[in-house]
Write an enzyme that holds these catalytic residues in place. Structure first.
Site, PDB file in Angstrom:
ATOM      1  N   GLY A  37     -11.305  35.302 -58.011  1.00 38.06           N
ATOM      2  CA  GLY A  37     -10.256  34.294 -58.183  1.00 38.06           C
ATOM      3  C   GLY A  37      -9.865  34.163 -59.641  1.00 38.06           C
ATOM      4  N   THR A  94     -12.576  34.888 -62.442  1.00 40.24           N
ATOM      5  CA  THR A  94     -13.001  36.298 -62.465  1.00 40.24           C
ATOM      6  C   THR A  94     -11.861  37.193 -62.967  1.00 40.24           C
ATOM      7  OG1 THR A  94     -14.381  35.775 -60.574  1.00 40.24           O
ATOM      8  CG2 THR A  94     -14.062  38.106 -61.038  1.00 40.24           C
ATOM      9  N   ASP A 140      -8.229  28.851 -51.763  1.00 36.42           N
ATOM     10  CA  ASP A 140      -7.249  27.876 -52.278  1.00 36.42           C
ATOM     11  C   ASP A 140      -5.809  28.392 -52.237  1.00 36.42           C
ATOM     12  OD1 ASP A 140      -9.579  26.504 -52.886  1.00 36.42           O
ATOM     13  OD2 ASP A 140      -9.547  27.028 -55.011  1.00 36.42           O
ATOM     14  N   ARG A 176      -8.742   4.154 -35.034  1.00 37.09           N
ATOM     15  CA  ARG A 176      -9.151   4.173 -36.454  1.00 37.09           C
ATOM     16  C   ARG A 176      -8.223   5.030 -37.309  1.00 37.09           C
ATOM     17  NH1 ARG A 176     -15.554   5.345 -35.434  1.00 37.09           N
ATOM     18  NH2 ARG A 176     -16.289   3.204 -35.624  1.00 37.09           N
ATOM     19  N   ARG A 210      -8.835  22.845 -54.927  1.00 35.79           N
ATOM     20  CA  ARG A 210      -8.741  22.542 -56.360  1.00 35.79           C
ATOM     21  C   ARG A 210      -7.417  21.842 -56.679  1.00 35.79           C
ATOM     22  NH1 ARG A 210     -12.947  23.480 -59.021  1.00 35.79           N
ATOM     23  NH2 ARG A 210     -11.972  23.101 -61.020  1.00 35.79           N
ATOM     24  N   ARG A 215     -12.576   5.717 -41.548  1.00 40.66           N
ATOM     25  CA  ARG A 215     -13.724   6.589 -41.801  1.00 40.66           C
ATOM     26  C   ARG A 215     -13.237   7.822 -42.543  1.00 40.66           C
ATOM     27  NH1 ARG A 215     -15.944   2.630 -40.148  1.00 40.66           N
ATOM     28  NH2 ARG A 215     -17.424   2.449 -38.412  1.00 40.66           N
ATOM     29  N   HIS A 228     -17.871  22.989 -48.062  1.00 39.56           N
ATOM     30  CA  HIS A 228     -18.083  24.442 -48.039  1.00 39.56           C
ATOM     31  C   HIS A 228     -18.017  25.042 -46.640  1.00 39.56           C
ATOM     32  CE1 HIS A 228     -19.397  23.307 -52.030  1.00 39.56           C
ATOM     33  NE2 HIS A 228     -19.161  24.553 -52.383  1.00 39.56           N
TER      34      HIS A 228
HETATM   35  O1  F6P Z   1     -12.029  27.811 -55.495  1.00 39.36           O
HETATM   36  C1  F6P Z   1     -12.656  27.718 -54.263  1.00 39.36           C
HETATM   37  C2  F6P Z   1     -13.378  26.402 -54.120  1.00 39.36           C
HETATM   38  O2  F6P Z   1     -13.948  26.371 -52.836  1.00 39.36           O
HETATM   39  C3  F6P Z   1     -12.510  25.171 -54.380  1.00 39.36           C
HETATM   40  O3  F6P Z   1     -11.680  24.862 -53.289  1.00 39.36           O
HETATM   41  C4  F6P Z   1     -13.565  24.155 -54.689  1.00 39.36           C
HETATM   42  O4  F6P Z   1     -13.083  23.129 -55.526  1.00 39.36           O
HETATM   43  C5  F6P Z   1     -14.606  24.957 -55.431  1.00 39.36           C
HETATM   44  O5  F6P Z   1     -14.428  26.305 -55.070  1.00 39.36           O
HETATM   45  C6  F6P Z   1     -16.022  24.552 -55.130  1.00 39.36           C
HETATM   46  O6  F6P Z   1     -16.866  25.315 -55.925  1.00 39.36           O
HETATM   47  P1  F6P Z   1     -18.457  25.344 -55.785  1.00 39.36           P
HETATM   48  O7  F6P Z   1     -18.791  26.366 -54.746  1.00 39.36           O
HETATM   49  O8  F6P Z   1     -18.918  25.728 -57.137  1.00 39.36           O
HETATM   50  O9  F6P Z   1     -18.894  23.974 -55.353  1.00 39.36           O
END
Ligand code: F6P
Length: 366
Positions: free
Chosen positions: A121, A124, A146, A181, A190, A284, A290
């Site tokens: 990305g 890199t 992203d 709700r 990001r 909520r 991840h």
């Molecule tokens: O750039 C990919 C990403 O998943 C973003 O969407 C997120 O903010 C970031 O990486 C999270 O990074 P890490 O794996 O270091 O928590």
């Protein structure tokens, strides 16, 4: 600039994956290894991004049999890191960081590599650009869920992340409706709102908050209350991790330190609490985190990743170094790296997807 270590005939290609993982990395690795073998070249896999060029014995020859069966698997068989910038490598001394770039160049030569294929990305890609300027012949493959890399309409991983988030929104609809709700779902991305916008529209959300459009919470609350009055007693709010209120700041779980970028997160909790207060409706939140980066790539991402990998080898063989593969539908093309580095692709405010979202009655918080 032409690469000073470039050779006319390429026999050994170094391959690495850098930055956060994205579904489809293994599909690119497989495509590079198979295409290279098809053209009579060997692929040398480097482990954990550029660490494979810093530390000894962190590389291995990848033959086609080594990549059998990985097309549909998430993650990366080479490992990755977003902490391994060789130009500012974090070390545990008072010095803090060290420049290992020369060692990488030496290792590139010791391993008798003729070219590098770098899959990564924005972080890199900018490291790769610096090595290109030091004379390492390389071709980059853009990667990120992203979808914020310029000059390519898509990066692999994005479609998989959007599919996962859409499925999550579908599931949240039933429980939101049952309990009348407000459900707020935080997605990654990001500083770009691609995942939120696409998953929000595909999932039929009522509110989508993206970094490109700072939101006014009172307008969001009014939209939710208005829905109540016509009988829709629940609402789904999709919020990008980088979204922020008008005049406010992004929510950060960990500030930037040294070579590490800031970690975003926490906006869904804030929005849910404020909406509960403003609307009187139980709210909520859920953070997909991840999970969006895990699992098997969609067929779209497998195709894109495979085409990217095969094209990367073609560019290496053609000596078109200092480039990044890009998707310009329907073609896969090469773009000079210097057109990418330091830039981010945000959602254009005049995008038809934004107009479509509004036409669907979705509030974008403005
Ligand atoms: O750039 C990919 C990403 O998943 C973003 O969407 C997120 O903010 C970031 O990486 C999270 O990074 P890490 O794996 O270091 O928590």
């Amino acid at each position: 600039m032409s690469a000073s270590f470039a050779k006319t005939s390429v026999k050994r290609i170094g391959l690495l994956t850098g930055g956060g993982d994205a579904p489809g990395l293994n599909a690119v690795i497989r495509a590079v290894v198979k295409s290279a073998a098809h053209h009579g070249c060997k692929t040398i896999g480097l482990e954990d991004s550029f660490n494979g060029l810093i530390e000894p014995d962190r590389c291995r020859v990848l033959a086609p049999r080594d990549v059998t069966g990985i097309l549909r698997i998430g993650g990366t068989i080479l490992g990755t890191t977003n902490r391994g910038n060789p130009f500012a490598f974090p070390i545990e001394t008072t010095v803090g960081t060290r420049d290992y770039s020369e060692r990488c160049v030496e290792m590139f030569q010791e391993l008798k590599l003729d070219a590098l294929v770098v899959i990564g990305g924005d972080g890199t890609l900018s490291i790769a650009d610096r090595f290109w300027q030091l004379g390492i012949p390389l071709v980059c493959v853009p990667k990120t869920i992203d979808n914020d890399i310029p000059e390519t309409t898509n990066t692999f991983g994005f479609d998989t992340a959007v599919s996962f988030a859409t499925d999550a929104i579908d599931r949240l609809h039933t429980t939101a409706e049952a309990h009348h709700r407000v459900m707020v779902v935080e997605v990654m991305g990001r500083y770009a709102g691609w995942i939120a916008l696409y998953a929000g529209v595909a999932g039929g959300a009522d509110v989508i908050l993206i970094p490109e459009i700072p939101f006014d919470l009172s307008k969001v609350a009014k939209h939710i209350v208005d829905r109540d009055t016509f009988g829709a007693r629940f609402s789904i709010v999709v919020v990008a991790e980088g979204a922020k209120p008008v005049g406010g700041e992004v929510s950060v779980v960990q500030p930037a330190s040294g070579a590490l970028v800031e970690r975003l997160g926490g906006i869904a909790a804030r929005v849910a609490a404020q909406l509960e207060e403003a609307t009187g409706k139980e709210s909520r939140f859920v953070v997909l985190g991840h999970l969006q980066r895990g699992g098997a790539p969609t067929s779209f991402d497998r195709m894109l990743a495979t085409r990217f990998g095969a094209r990367a080898v073609e560019l290496v063989l053609a000596g078109q170094f200092g480039t990044m593969i890009a998707f310009h539908p329907p073609d896969i093309v090469a773009v000079p790296l210097d057109r990418i580095v330091g830039r981010t692709k945000n959602v254009p405010l005049d995008s038809d997807v934004i107009r479509t979202a509004r036409a669907m009655g979705i509030t974008l918080g403005d």
